[in-house]
Write a protein that holds these residues in place. Structure first.
Motif, PDB file in Angstrom:
ATOM      1  N   PHE A   1      25.850   8.092  30.735  1.00 13.69           N
ATOM      2  CA  PHE A   1      24.952   8.341  31.856  1.00 13.69           C
ATOM      3  C   PHE A   1      25.705   8.516  33.168  1.00 13.69           C
ATOM      4  N   ILE A   2      26.656   7.644  33.432  1.00 14.03           N
ATOM      5  CA  ILE A   2      27.324   7.705  34.742  1.00 14.03           C
ATOM      6  C   ILE A   2      28.137   8.986  34.910  1.00 14.03           C
TER       7      ILE A   2
ATOM      8  N   GLY B   1      18.997  20.364  37.544  1.00 16.29           N
ATOM      9  CA  GLY B   1      17.982  21.249  36.987  1.00 16.29           C
ATOM     10  C   GLY B   1      17.936  21.258  35.475  1.00 16.29           C
ATOM     11  N   GLN B   2      18.598  20.288  34.829  1.00 11.43           N
ATOM     12  CA  GLN B   2      18.723  20.265  33.377  1.00 11.43           C
ATOM     13  C   GLN B   2      18.172  18.960  32.798  1.00 11.43           C
ATOM     14  N   ALA B   3      17.821  19.013  31.524  1.00 12.09           N
ATOM     15  CA  ALA B   3      17.405  17.829  30.771  1.00 12.09           C
ATOM     16  C   ALA B   3      18.414  17.576  29.660  1.00 12.09           C
ATOM     17  N   PHE B   4      18.677  16.296  29.385  1.00 12.68           N
ATOM     18  CA  PHE B   4      19.692  15.918  28.406  1.00 12.68           C
ATOM     19  C   PHE B   4      19.195  14.794  27.498  1.00 12.68           C
ATOM     20  N   HIS B   5      19.528  14.922  26.218  1.00 11.08           N
ATOM     21  CA  HIS B   5      19.441  13.776  25.318  1.00 11.08           C
ATOM     22  C   HIS B   5      20.680  12.903  25.536  1.00 11.08           C
ATOM     23  N   ASN B   6      20.467  11.612  25.666  1.00 10.45           N
ATOM     24  CA  ASN B   6      21.577  10.644  25.647  1.00 10.45           C
ATOM     25  C   ASN B   6      21.277   9.689  24.504  1.00 10.45           C
ATOM     26  N   ILE B   7      21.687  10.069  23.297  1.00  7.99           N
ATOM     27  CA  ILE B   7      21.209   9.443  22.065  1.00  7.99           C
ATOM     28  C   ILE B   7      22.347   9.328  21.056  1.00  7.99           C
ATOM     29  N   HIS B   8      22.481   8.167  20.448  1.00  7.16           N
ATOM     30  CA  HIS B   8      23.489   7.976  19.398  1.00  7.16           C
ATOM     31  C   HIS B   8      23.203   8.953  18.254  1.00  7.16           C
ATOM     32  N   PRO B   9      24.191   9.726  17.818  1.00  3.66           N
ATOM     33  CA  PRO B   9      23.928  10.755  16.808  1.00  3.66           C
ATOM     34  C   PRO B   9      23.703  10.222  15.401  1.00  3.66           C
ATOM     35  N   THR B  10      24.104   8.982  15.128  1.00  4.26           N
ATOM     36  CA  THR B  10      23.935   8.439  13.776  1.00  4.26           C
ATOM     37  C   THR B  10      22.460   8.197  13.479  1.00  4.26           C
ATOM     38  N   VAL B  11      22.024   8.646  12.322  1.00  2.12           N
ATOM     39  CA  VAL B  11      20.631   8.483  11.915  1.00  2.12           C
ATOM     40  C   VAL B  11      20.540   7.359  10.884  1.00  2.12           C
ATOM     41  N   VAL B  12      19.627   6.436  11.136  1.00  2.00           N
ATOM     42  CA  VAL B  12      19.335   5.373  10.174  1.00  2.00           C
ATOM     43  C   VAL B  12      17.857   5.471   9.813  1.00  2.00           C
TER      44      VAL B  12
ATOM     45  N   THR C   1      24.252  18.155  21.513  1.00  3.08           N
ATOM     46  CA  THR C   1      25.266  19.145  21.881  1.00  3.08           C
ATOM     47  C   THR C   1      25.347  19.343  23.392  1.00  3.08           C
ATOM     48  N   LYS C   2      24.201  19.363  24.054  1.00  7.93           N
ATOM     49  CA  LYS C   2      24.166  19.702  25.476  1.00  7.93           C
ATOM     50  C   LYS C   2      24.923  18.687  26.327  1.00  7.93           C
ATOM     51  N   ILE C   3      24.691  17.399  26.090  1.00 12.15           N
ATOM     52  CA  ILE C   3      25.399  16.398  26.883  1.00 12.15           C
ATOM     53  C   ILE C   3      26.885  16.373  26.521  1.00 12.15           C
ATOM     54  N   GLN C   4      27.209  16.640  25.266  1.00 11.79           N
ATOM     55  CA  GLN C   4      28.612  16.694  24.850  1.00 11.79           C
ATOM     56  C   GLN C   4      29.360  17.807  25.579  1.00 11.79           C
ATOM     57  N   GLN C   5      28.661  18.888  25.869  1.00 16.37           N
ATOM     58  CA  GLN C   5      29.286  20.022  26.548  1.00 16.37           C
ATOM     59  C   GLN C   5      29.288  19.876  28.074  1.00 16.37           C
TER      60      GLN C   5
ATOM     61  N   CYS D   1      32.022  12.003  26.155  1.00 15.88           N
ATOM     62  CA  CYS D   1      30.789  11.561  25.499  1.00 15.88           C
ATOM     63  C   CYS D   1      31.153  10.585  24.385  1.00 15.88           C
ATOM     64  N   ARG D   2      30.584   9.376  24.446  1.00 23.14           N
ATOM     65  CA  ARG D   2      30.992   8.334  23.497  1.00 23.14           C
ATOM     66  C   ARG D   2      29.781   7.561  22.989  1.00 23.14           C
ATOM     67  N   TYR D   3      29.765   7.349  21.677  1.00 26.46           N
ATOM     68  CA  TYR D   3      28.776   6.476  21.047  1.00 26.46           C
ATOM     69  C   TYR D   3      29.527   5.597  20.055  1.00 26.46           C
ATOM     70  N   ALA D   4      30.013   4.456  20.535  1.00 24.17           N
ATOM     71  CA  ALA D   4      30.946   3.631  19.763  1.00 24.17           C
ATOM     72  C   ALA D   4      30.286   2.454  19.056  1.00 24.17           C
ATOM     73  N   ILE D   5      29.056   2.127  19.440  1.00 23.04           N
ATOM     74  CA  ILE D   5      28.417   0.914  18.935  1.00 23.04           C
ATOM     75  C   ILE D   5      27.372   1.285  17.890  1.00 23.04           C
ATOM     76  N   ASP D   6      27.658   0.994  16.615  1.00 23.13           N
ATOM     77  CA  ASP D   6      26.682   1.294  15.571  1.00 23.13           C
ATOM     78  C   ASP D   6      25.657   0.158  15.497  1.00 23.13           C
ATOM     79  N   ILE D   7      24.660   0.314  14.638  1.00 26.22           N
ATOM     80  CA  ILE D   7      23.558  -0.642  14.600  1.00 26.22           C
ATOM     81  C   ILE D   7      24.026  -2.025  14.145  1.00 26.22           C
ATOM     82  N   GLN D   8      25.006  -2.092  13.253  1.00 29.11           N
ATOM     83  CA  GLN D   8      25.502  -3.400  12.831  1.00 29.11           C
ATOM     84  C   GLN D   8      26.174  -4.138  13.983  1.00 29.11           C
TER      85      GLN D   8
END
Length: 344
Positions: free
Chosen positions: A209-210, A220-231, A283-287, A292-299
């Motif tokens: 986010f920061i 003028g843009q919208a972004f997903h900020n979401i962990h890509p792993t699907v459970v 993809t959009k926020i990664q670009q 772009c980091r999502y290091a914390i999994d659900i466990q």
């Protein structure tokens, strides 16, 4: 982005909730940021953060308090209704470099797609919360197009941390479910437990986010900020049972059935959100941001939750009403299953 050679005055409206507390903590550590937080003042802030005490839904009070203030960036975590969005546009237009509005993926029409990116149609059939957030987005984007209002929209899926974890059906707090597990009582999961879910730890959310702050490419843009792993929901609960060294006792009840409840608004939370198996494109926020980091999994997120709860036993509150409701629903459902067994 926040640069080392550029000092920014940033206002967070909210700043102490599940999503925003980690952002407050990160920004407070930056030498080039002069940080203010506006809220009711019920939770402590880092020592170098300016506190502005205000009921943020009282527009007149907010306007009065901000008369002598100026900011480069405003991030609002507490807008839920279109009239609030309109008031914020009027209050900050032509005065700031960027306004970040925290929206939600609940704005989407989930019915006609599995893979969803930021351009997907909005219009949630079951959630007034989602529809009103979408209406706020429409006002902000209209102001951007017509008046150059420098909005950035961020759409999380479920963001969790501190005293919250992803759960299907819960009471006043997440501990209402944990206590049932600890006491070897069955818990309820909507559907068959196999609908997919994205859940993002608040520390990962804040890290990304920061990097949208003071980012010209984000205006003028919208972004997903979401962990890509699907459970799925069974996976989440099985991780909980494993952590607590308990044998799973799960009762699956159809989402449509749970939505009939008068005691809890499960139509919005289940039918409007958790029942769907959607995958959200990041993809959009990664670009747009450099790291772009999502290091914390659900466990790991579950481990952090229990660490926090052990350090804050005052949050381990018994929810008698929810406990009795679960017992009642599970008993009625078991009786229904017994009645129809072998009849069709």
């Amino acid at each position: 982005m926040i640069k080392q050679d550029q000092r920014l005055k940033i206002l967070l409206i909210g700043g102490t909730g599940t999503i925003s507390a980690s952002i407050t903590a990160l920004l407070s550590e930056m030498d080039t940021v002069e940080l203010s937080v506006m809220n009711r003042g019920n939770k402590p802030l880092p020592a170098n953060v300016k506190q502005i005490i205000c009921d943020v839904h009282d527009h007149a009070q907010m306007e009065k308090l901000l008369t002598k203030e100026s900011f480069d960036i405003v991030c609002n975590f507490l807008i839920y209704h279109p009239d609030e969005a309109k008031q914020q546009i009027d209050l900050f237009k032509h005065k700031i470099k960027q306004y970040i509005f925290i929206s939600t993926v609940v704005t989407y029409n989930h019915e006609d797609a599995v893979m969803i990116d930021e351009a997907h149609d909005q219009g949630n059939l079951h959630s007034l919360y989602g529809r009103e957030k979408a209406a706020c987005e429409t006002l902000f984007l209209q102001a951007y197009k017509e008046e150059g209002f420098p909005v950035t929209i961020v759409r999380p899926s479920q963001t969790y941390g501190y005293d919250r974890i992803p759960l299907s059906v819960k009471g006043k707090s997440c501990w209402s479910v944990i206590e049932r597990i600890l006491h070897d009582k069955p818990v309820i999961i909507h559907g068959d437990g196999k609908s997919t879910w994205h859940c993002t730890h608040t520390d990962d959310f804040a890290h990304n986010f920061i990097q949208l702050i003071n980012n010209e490419r984000a205006i003028g843009q919208a972004f997903h900020n979401i962990h890509p792993t699907v459970v799925n929901w069974d996976i989440i609960y099985h991780h909980l049972y494993d952590y607590l060294n308990k044998a799973p006792q799960i009762v699956h009840i159809a989402s449509d059935t749970l939505a009939l409840s008068n005691a809890y608004d499960l139509r919005s939370s289940i039918l409007g959100d958790k029942q769907y198996s959607n995958v959200f494109d990041i993809t959009k926020i990664q670009q747009t941001i450099p790291d772009c980091r999502y290091a914390i999994d659900i466990q790991e997120g579950i481990h952090r939750y229990f660490t926090y709860m052990k350090e804050h036993p005052e949050k381990q509150l018994h929810d008698e009403a929810f406990d009795q409701w679960c017992d009642h629903v599970i008993d009625r459902y078991a009786n229904f299953c017994e009645q129809i067994k072998g009849t069709f």
